[in-house]
Design a protein around this motif. Structure first.
Motif, short mmCIF file in Angstrom:
data_model
loop_
_atom_site.label_atom_id
_atom_site.label_comp_id
_atom_site.label_asym_id
_atom_site.label_seq_id
_atom_site.Cartn_x
_atom_site.Cartn_y
_atom_site.Cartn_z
N ASP A 163 0.86 -1.20 0.00
CA ASP A 163 0.00 0.00 0.00
C ASP A 163 0.88 1.23 0.00
O ASP A 163 1.93 1.25 0.63
CB ASP A 163 -0.91 0.02 1.23
CG ASP A 163 -2.13 0.91 1.00
OD1 ASP A 163 -3.25 0.37 0.94
OD2 ASP A 163 -1.97 2.14 0.85
N HIS A 164 0.41 2.27 -0.70
CA HIS A 164 1.22 3.49 -0.74
C HIS A 164 0.98 4.38 0.49
O HIS A 164 1.71 5.35 0.70
CB HIS A 164 1.03 4.27 -2.04
CG HIS A 164 -0.33 4.83 -2.25
ND1 HIS A 164 -0.66 5.58 -3.35
CD2 HIS A 164 -1.46 4.74 -1.53
CE1 HIS A 164 -1.92 5.94 -3.27
NE2 HIS A 164 -2.42 5.44 -2.19
N ALA A 165 -0.02 4.04 1.29
CA ALA A 165 -0.30 4.85 2.48
C ALA A 165 0.64 4.48 3.64
O ALA A 165 1.38 3.50 3.55
CB ALA A 165 -1.75 4.65 2.91
N THR A 222 -7.13 -1.65 -5.02
CA THR A 222 -6.80 -0.27 -4.68
C THR A 222 -8.03 0.64 -4.61
O THR A 222 -7.89 1.86 -4.55
CB THR A 222 -5.76 0.32 -5.67
OG1 THR A 222 -6.21 0.05 -7.00
CG2 THR A 222 -4.40 -0.28 -5.46
N ALA A 241 -17.54 12.17 -1.94
CA ALA A 241 -18.32 10.95 -2.21
C ALA A 241 -17.79 9.79 -1.36
O ALA A 241 -16.59 9.63 -1.21
CB ALA A 241 -18.21 10.58 -3.68
N GLU A 242 -18.71 8.99 -0.82
CA GLU A 242 -18.25 7.84 -0.02
C GLU A 242 -17.79 6.70 -0.91
O GLU A 242 -17.01 5.86 -0.48
CB GLU A 242 -19.37 7.36 0.90
CG GLU A 242 -19.34 8.09 2.21
CD GLU A 242 -20.13 7.41 3.32
OE1 GLU A 242 -20.38 6.19 3.25
OE2 GLU A 242 -20.51 8.12 4.25
N GLY A 287 -13.25 -5.64 -4.31
CA GLY A 287 -13.65 -4.43 -3.59
C GLY A 287 -14.28 -3.37 -4.47
O GLY A 287 -14.90 -3.66 -5.49
N GLU A 288 -14.05 -2.14 -4.06
CA GLU A 288 -14.73 -1.02 -4.71
C GLU A 288 -14.28 -0.81 -6.16
O GLU A 288 -14.99 -0.16 -6.95
CB GLU A 288 -14.46 0.24 -3.88
CG GLU A 288 -15.41 1.36 -4.17
CD GLU A 288 -15.15 2.58 -3.29
OE1 GLU A 288 -14.91 2.41 -2.08
OE2 GLU A 288 -15.18 3.69 -3.83
N ASN A 307 -21.07 -1.51 1.62
CA ASN A 307 -19.83 -1.44 0.85
C ASN A 307 -18.70 -2.21 1.51
O ASN A 307 -17.92 -2.88 0.84
CB ASN A 307 -19.46 0.02 0.56
CG ASN A 307 -20.37 0.58 -0.51
OD1 ASN A 307 -20.33 0.10 -1.66
ND2 ASN A 307 -21.25 1.50 -0.16
N PHE A 308 -18.64 -2.14 2.85
CA PHE A 308 -17.64 -2.98 3.51
C PHE A 308 -17.98 -4.46 3.32
O PHE A 308 -17.08 -5.27 3.12
CB PHE A 308 -17.51 -2.63 5.00
CG PHE A 308 -16.63 -1.43 5.24
CD1 PHE A 308 -15.41 -1.31 4.57
CD2 PHE A 308 -16.99 -0.43 6.12
CE1 PHE A 308 -14.58 -0.21 4.77
CE2 PHE A 308 -16.17 0.67 6.32
CZ PHE A 308 -14.97 0.77 5.65
P1 FAD Z 1 -10.13 0.99 0.09
O1 FAD Z 1 -10.60 0.70 1.47
O2 FAD Z 1 -10.28 2.36 -0.46
O3 FAD Z 1 -8.62 0.53 0.01
C1 FAD Z 1 -7.81 0.77 -1.09
C2 FAD Z 1 -6.37 0.82 -0.63
O4 FAD Z 1 -5.53 0.93 -1.77
C3 FAD Z 1 -6.06 2.02 0.25
O5 FAD Z 1 -5.42 1.58 1.43
C4 FAD Z 1 -5.15 2.90 -0.61
O6 FAD Z 1 -4.18 3.59 0.16
C5 FAD Z 1 -4.51 1.88 -1.52
N1 FAD Z 1 -4.06 2.42 -2.81
C6 FAD Z 1 -4.76 3.20 -3.68
N2 FAD Z 1 -4.01 3.47 -4.75
C7 FAD Z 1 -2.83 2.84 -4.57
C8 FAD Z 1 -1.65 2.74 -5.34
N3 FAD Z 1 -1.54 3.36 -6.52
N4 FAD Z 1 -0.62 2.00 -4.84
C9 FAD Z 1 -0.70 1.38 -3.63
N5 FAD Z 1 -1.79 1.45 -2.88
C10 FAD Z 1 -2.84 2.16 -3.34
N6 FAD Z 1 -18.60 1.74 3.78
C11 FAD Z 1 -19.32 1.03 4.67
O7 FAD Z 1 -19.74 -0.09 4.36
N7 FAD Z 1 -19.56 1.51 5.93
C12 FAD Z 1 -19.11 2.74 6.34
O8 FAD Z 1 -19.30 3.13 7.50
C13 FAD Z 1 -18.42 3.54 5.39
N8 FAD Z 1 -18.01 4.79 5.71
C14 FAD Z 1 -17.28 5.50 4.81
C15 FAD Z 1 -16.88 6.80 5.15
C16 FAD Z 1 -16.12 7.55 4.25
C17 FAD Z 1 -15.72 8.95 4.61
C18 FAD Z 1 -15.76 6.99 3.00
C19 FAD Z 1 -14.93 7.76 2.02
C20 FAD Z 1 -16.19 5.72 2.64
C21 FAD Z 1 -16.96 4.97 3.53
N9 FAD Z 1 -17.42 3.69 3.20
C22 FAD Z 1 -18.15 2.98 4.11
C23 FAD Z 1 -17.06 3.05 1.92
C24 FAD Z 1 -15.90 2.09 2.17
O9 FAD Z 1 -14.88 2.76 2.89
C25 FAD Z 1 -15.32 1.55 0.87
O10 FAD Z 1 -16.34 1.04 0.06
C26 FAD Z 1 -14.31 0.45 1.16
O11 FAD Z 1 -13.26 0.98 1.94
C27 FAD Z 1 -13.75 -0.16 -0.11
O12 FAD Z 1 -12.77 -1.08 0.23
P2 FAD Z 1 -11.56 -1.39 -0.76
O13 FAD Z 1 -10.63 -2.28 0.01
O14 FAD Z 1 -12.06 -1.82 -2.07
O15 FAD Z 1 -10.86 0.02 -0.99
#
Ligand code: FAD
Length: 390
Positions: free
Chosen positions: A33-35, A159, A333-334, A362-363, A375-376
């Protein structure tokens, strides 16, 4: 032989779940992860308490060009499976409303739980790194990282979407997927406040901060939850929900008193106390600031108002039709609607049909849930499914 069996890019909700499951299967897993920390969106989610799933999770709560795509993953790893994991860690939770489950204390508990599970499954987590190039080889994939090259037989794109770029969200998943020939469904912000034009904003300025329980519809979809007037337009759960269905140019319909027949109530007010003015009569049914705006321009006693006039007023309250000019965009946007086209993925494993060993979870995938923990759940379910296959 590759040094890594599985490399996962993105240590968010989906990536961590996938890493845990692959690790449990004795696959050698590298999670990148880049974070600076894993699960940053989990940390800020649900106002810091993470709405980690929804008791009523079912495919109807998800938007996708193929509404059936999510069925397999959601039924293989369900909300009850995730709740069981949370319970194993003794994390206290509660149902807030509409099946939405939140931590009693802090979303950090969910991150700590996932990090502990990753440690137990021998997953290697590398932060503050990102591949500058990803190439396919005869037996898998090769990634160029700032610290050198790494290779693997299975590569997982996790990502996420473009929402909240300030937190490190990028379009990386879409670019990488497209480079491997996967099709994309156009992306747009979802679960986002909607905005009004300047003239409407000026008229509604006194309402900023006013909240009502509303039924909000767009096309055939409707939601009944709280709605909030803001300095830029409208927000609150009902609006965030409908925003995922709304397209520019479309009208939305809002009933600000879904439980009250306003026409009837005004007629009763006229019969019982005709000497009051409209503003007073409305203020017993609506927040005062809203009553004032709606009654603006009317004069005299309610007794002097014909049914036709009361009907016009009741329509303004119960079926207000409004065309937002836009949304607040990815900044707030969430979620991101659209993404990697599900036609190019296997719904059981999330593997790309034409690229063996490549997975998208994921997303980043064209599956987006309603507000409320969906979404989680999609992130857990799709991550879990890929974790069984990588
Ligand atoms: P993410 O959780 O976004 O993870 C992606 C990861 O990839 C991140 O750690 C990022 O740093 C990393 N990344 C991105 N680009 C790169 C790159 N180029 N190189 C390396 N790493 C990279 N959903 C719910 O169900 N319940 C909630 O309460 C809820 N609250 C939310 C509140 C907010 C403010 C937001 C913005 C969203 C919320 N959501 C919630 C939506 C939920 O957070 C997402 O749908 C979910 O996190 C998607 O999971 P994911 O693992 O696909 O992506």
């Amino acid at each position: 032989m590759h040094p890594w069996d599985v490399i996962i890019i993105g240590a968010g909700a989906a990536g961590m779940m996938c890493a845990i499951e692959a690790g449990k299967r004795d696959r050698k897993v590298l999670l990148l992860d880049h974070a600076k920390a894993p699960g940053e969106k989990i940390r800020i989610s649900g106002g810091g308490r993470c709405n980690f799933t929804n008791l009523d999770t079912s495919p109807k709560a998800f938007l996708s060009q193929n509404p059936r795509f999510c069925i397999s993953a959601l039924s293989r790893f369900t909300q009850h499976d995730f709740i069981a994991l949370v319970n194993r860690y003794g994390i206290a939770w509660h149902e807030k409303t509409l099946g939405q489950l939140f931590c009693d204390s802090s979303s950090r508990q969910i991150i700590d739980m996932l990090v502990t599970e990753m440690r137990k499954a021998d997953v290697t987590l590398r932060l503050q790194t990102s591949p500058s190039d990803v190439a396919r080889t005869d037996t898998g994939f090769r990634l160029s990282l700032p610290e050198g090259e790494v290779s693997c037989s299975s590569l997982v794109i996790a990502t996420g979407g473009k929402s909240i770029p300030k937190m490190g969200a990028t379009g990386f998943a879409y670019e990488l997927a497209a480079r491997f020939g996967l099709r994309l469904v156009e992306t747009r912000p979802g679960l986002v406040p909607l905005t009004f034009d300047p003239a409407m904003l000026q008229r509604l300025a006194p309402l900023a901060g006013v909240a009502v329980e509303a039924e909000v519809s767009c096309g055939k979809q409707s939601f009944r939850e709280a709605m909030l007037f803001t300095h830029r337009g409208i927000s609150g759960p009902a609006i965030l929900q409908i925003s995922s269905y709304w397209r520019e140019g479309q009208e939305i319909r809002i009933s600000m008193t879904p439980d009250i027949d306003i026409f009837d109530a005004l007629r009763r007010a006229r019969a019982e106390n005709g000497r009051q003015n409209l503003k007073t009569a409305l203020a017993s049914l609506l927040p005062r600031a809203l009553a004032e705006i709606i009654a603006d321009g009317t004069a005299g006693n309610i007794a002097d108002m014909p049914d036709r006039e009361l009907r016009r007023i009741s329509d303004a309250v119960s079926s207000w039709r409004i065309k937002p000019v836009g949304s607040e965009g990815y900044r707030t946007a969430e979620v991101t609607l659209g993404g990697v086209d599900t036609r190019d993925l296997n719904s059981r494993t999330m593997e790309a049909n034409g690229v063996p060993g490549l997975y998208v979870i994921g997303e980043a995938v064209d599956v987006t849930g309603w507000l409320g923990g969906y979404n989680f759940q999609w992130a857990w379910s799709s991550g879990w499914s890929a974790g069984q296959a990588t």
